[in-house]
Design a protein around this motif. Structure first.
Motif, PDB file in Angstrom:
ATOM      1  N   GLY A  98       0.741  -1.125  -0.075  1.00  0.00           N
ATOM      2  CA  GLY A  98      -0.002  -0.028   0.010  1.00  0.00           C
ATOM      3  C   GLY A  98       0.729   1.290   0.106  1.00  0.00           C
ATOM      4  O   GLY A  98       0.422   2.220  -0.452  1.00  0.00           O
ATOM      5  N   ALA A  99       2.217   1.072   0.461  1.00  0.00           N
ATOM      6  CA  ALA A  99       2.816   2.370   0.575  1.00  0.00           C
ATOM      7  C   ALA A  99       4.063   2.390  -0.719  1.00  0.00           C
ATOM      8  O   ALA A  99       4.745   3.415  -0.534  1.00  0.00           O
ATOM      9  N   SER A 100       4.193   1.480  -1.388  1.00  0.00           N
ATOM     10  CA  SER A 100       5.278   1.261  -2.355  1.00  0.00           C
ATOM     11  C   SER A 100       4.956   1.628  -3.739  1.00  0.00           C
ATOM     12  O   SER A 100       3.717   1.698  -4.234  1.00  0.00           O
ATOM     13  N   LEU A 101       5.951   2.159  -4.389  1.00  0.00           N
ATOM     14  CA  LEU A 101       5.685   2.308  -5.888  1.00  0.00           C
ATOM     15  C   LEU A 101       7.223   1.958  -6.460  1.00  0.00           C
ATOM     16  O   LEU A 101       8.050   2.364  -5.731  1.00  0.00           O
ATOM     17  N   LEU A 102       7.064   1.186  -7.342  1.00  0.00           N
ATOM     18  CA  LEU A 102       8.391   0.938  -8.191  1.00  0.00           C
ATOM     19  C   LEU A 102       8.593   1.717  -9.302  1.00  0.00           C
ATOM     20  O   LEU A 102       7.803   2.111  -9.996  1.00  0.00           O
ATOM     21  N   LEU A 103       9.858   2.544  -9.497  1.00  0.00           N
ATOM     22  CA  LEU A 103      10.310   3.340 -10.275  1.00  0.00           C
ATOM     23  C   LEU A 103      11.342   2.818 -11.153  1.00  0.00           C
ATOM     24  O   LEU A 103      12.549   2.512 -10.771  1.00  0.00           O
ATOM     25  N   VAL A 104      11.139   2.640 -12.288  1.00  0.00           N
ATOM     26  CA  VAL A 104      12.221   1.858 -13.520  1.00  0.00           C
ATOM     27  C   VAL A 104      12.709   3.097 -14.074  1.00  0.00           C
ATOM     28  O   VAL A 104      11.976   3.769 -14.769  1.00  0.00           O
ATOM     29  N   VAL A 105      14.004   3.613 -13.671  1.00  0.00           N
ATOM     30  CA  VAL A 105      14.602   4.908 -14.211  1.00  0.00           C
ATOM     31  C   VAL A 105      15.537   4.470 -15.657  1.00  0.00           C
ATOM     32  O   VAL A 105      16.387   3.743 -15.721  1.00  0.00           O
ATOM     33  N   ASP A 106      14.874   5.137 -16.692  1.00  0.00           N
ATOM     34  CA  ASP A 106      15.823   5.131 -18.089  1.00  0.00           C
ATOM     35  C   ASP A 106      16.459   3.797 -18.435  1.00  0.00           C
ATOM     36  O   ASP A 106      17.476   3.769 -19.036  1.00  0.00           O
ATOM     37  N   MET A 107      15.548   2.712 -18.433  1.00  0.00           N
ATOM     38  CA  MET A 107      15.938   1.492 -18.916  1.00  0.00           C
ATOM     39  C   MET A 107      15.480   1.516 -20.568  1.00  0.00           C
ATOM     40  O   MET A 107      14.605   0.706 -20.672  1.00  0.00           O
ATOM     41  N   GLN A 108      16.112   2.164 -21.090  1.00  0.00           N
ATOM     42  CA  GLN A 108      15.951   2.358 -22.529  1.00  0.00           C
ATOM     43  C   GLN A 108      16.717   1.656 -23.432  1.00  0.00           C
ATOM     44  O   GLN A 108      17.965   1.244 -23.137  1.00  0.00           O
ATOM     45  N   GLU A 109      16.111   1.283 -24.596  1.00  0.00           N
ATOM     46  CA  GLU A 109      16.693   0.276 -25.750  1.00  0.00           C
ATOM     47  C   GLU A 109      17.979   0.584 -26.077  1.00  0.00           C
ATOM     48  O   GLU A 109      19.092  -0.017 -26.153  1.00  0.00           O
ATOM     49  N   LYS A 110      18.092   2.011 -26.412  1.00  0.00           N
ATOM     50  CA  LYS A 110      19.361   2.445 -26.788  1.00  0.00           C
ATOM     51  C   LYS A 110      20.803   2.545 -25.730  1.00  0.00           C
ATOM     52  O   LYS A 110      21.838   2.720 -26.185  1.00  0.00           O
ATOM     53  N   LEU A 111      19.914   2.703 -24.757  1.00  0.00           N
ATOM     54  CA  LEU A 111      21.129   2.965 -23.548  1.00  0.00           C
ATOM     55  C   LEU A 111      21.695   1.544 -22.824  1.00  0.00           C
ATOM     56  O   LEU A 111      22.645   1.383 -22.539  1.00  0.00           O
ATOM     57  N   LEU A 112      20.724   0.731 -22.813  1.00  0.00           N
ATOM     58  CA  LEU A 112      21.060  -0.732 -22.160  1.00  0.00           C
ATOM     59  C   LEU A 112      22.351  -1.345 -22.780  1.00  0.00           C
ATOM     60  O   LEU A 112      22.871  -1.934 -21.850  1.00  0.00           O
TER      61      LEU A 112
END
Length: 185
Positions: A14-28
């Motif tokens: 109830g208190a959590s949020l998952l943030l996926v930062v900049d996992m972009q195809e060209k950077l990975l």
């Protein structure tokens, strides 16, 4: 001896949020151990969705670096384009934040730039950022290590993806336990 209120220490759905930062195809492709990292973050995102934890993603300059990798985009509830390294500096990023989601688990790239700066920005904004140490990546191990060290320097919390998953589940009686356990194994 310092006593900790376990009800406040453990992650809750109830208190959590998952943030996926900049996992972009060209950077990975430039990120060290990128396939393993992408797999761990995808499993965590799937577990988050099965546990009713919102999953947000950021994309740094998507017109230049591209979109979030499809393996991860499939699990994102919201994608926010950004030009600042710290997503909190983007107009509207915090404006539509879901009520009560104060524990923000950060994953993504690069650990020492956008992940770190966004985590510090969230802390400054009054949130409780939580760094998922096996869910972040950099091109060089020294940068990854420096990010984790600086995170700890500011007294911010770290977890692994499995720690988060099992804290969200709370019990094997959770309705999604079997599905999530299959992701972990």
């Amino acid at each position: 001896m310092k006593y900790v209120d376990v009800n406040q220490a453990l992650l809750t759905t109830g208190a959590s949020l998952l943030l996926v930062v900049d996992m972009q195809e060209k950077l990975l492709p430039a990120i060290r151990d990128t396939d393993a990292l992408r797999g761990r973050v995808a499993r965590l995102a799937q577990a988050a969705r099965l546990s009713s934890v919102p999953v947000w993603a950021t994309e740094h300059w998507p017109d230049k670096i591209g979109a979030t990798h499809p393996d991860l985009l499939a699990h994102a509830d919201r994608v926010v384009a950004k030009t600042h390294f710290d997503a909190c500096r983007e107009a509207g990023f915090l404006a539509d934040w879901p009520a009560g989601r104060t524990r923000v688990l950060l994953t993504g790239t690069e650990a020492h730039i956008c992940v770190l700066q966004t985590g510090l920005g969230l802390a400054q904004a009054g949130f409780q950022p939580v760094l998922v140490t096996d869910g972040i990546g950099s091109r060089r191990e020294s940068d990854w290590s420096a990010a984790c060290e600086r995170w700890r320097h500011y007294g911010l919390e770290t977890v692994t993806s499995e720690m988060a998953i099992f804290e969200w589940l709370e019990t094997p009686a959770h309705p999604a336990f079997r599905d999530i356990l299959a992701l972990v194994k």
